[in-house]
Design a protein around this motif. Structure first.
Motif: not given
Length: 158
Positions: A80, A84-85, A87, A89, A119, A122-124
């Motif tokens: 975390r 990326f707001k 999101r 990694r 995915r 919702d990972a960046c």
């Protein structure tokens, strides 16, 4: 030995019964920074395995053939941050394929599996590091669309 057909490979969360084979695979592929610094008995890895499997931010997976032999493994960590707001990694770590199975597409299956998980979370991005010595791995990651975007640094404490 003949390579496994990747259609017969399944990837699942690693179980304690896979630990011996996982340790053999990762230690066989160890870069020089790890040589002679690992334990001699696979049982000594049990506490680390238990901690990893119980951690909500990490998992370890095993690629199994039709005989339930471990032919590959990887670890995944969810990180975390603010970028990326917020999101997450996803970091992929300790990707190893059993020596006699390399080149059969198992590594690609495992990386696809990790990306699928990323995915769903919702990972960046998916990120990883690879030891400088592992040039074949570097080519593999580039083929999969990974970009060498950063320099990495480590300071060994053991």
């Amino acid at each position: 030995m003949a390579h496994q057909e990747t259609s017969k490979i399944r990837i699942e969360e690693a179980q304690a019964s896979h630990l011996r084979e996982i340790v053999e695979i990762i230690n066989a592929g160890a870069a020089s920074v790890r040589r002679n610094k690992e334990f001699t008995s696979w049982q000594e890895y049990a506490p680390a395995f238990e901690a990893l499997t119980n951690a909500p931010e990490a998992d370890i997976y095993a690629a199994l053939n039709e005989n339930d032999e471990v032919v590959g493994t990887y670890q995944i960590h969810f990180l975390r941050g603010i970028a990326f707001k917020g999101r997450p990694r996803v970091e992929v770590e300790s990707v190893h394929v059993r020596a006699d199975q390399r080149g059969a597409g198992i590594g690609r299956l495992m990386m696809n599996h990790a990306e699928e998980i990323a995915r769903k979370m919702d990972a960046c991005m998916v990120q990883l590091t690879s030891n400088r010595e592992r040039e074949g791995s570097h080519h593999f990651y580039l083929q999969l669309g990974y970009v060498q975007s950063h320099l990495g640094y480590k300071k060994m404490l053991v």
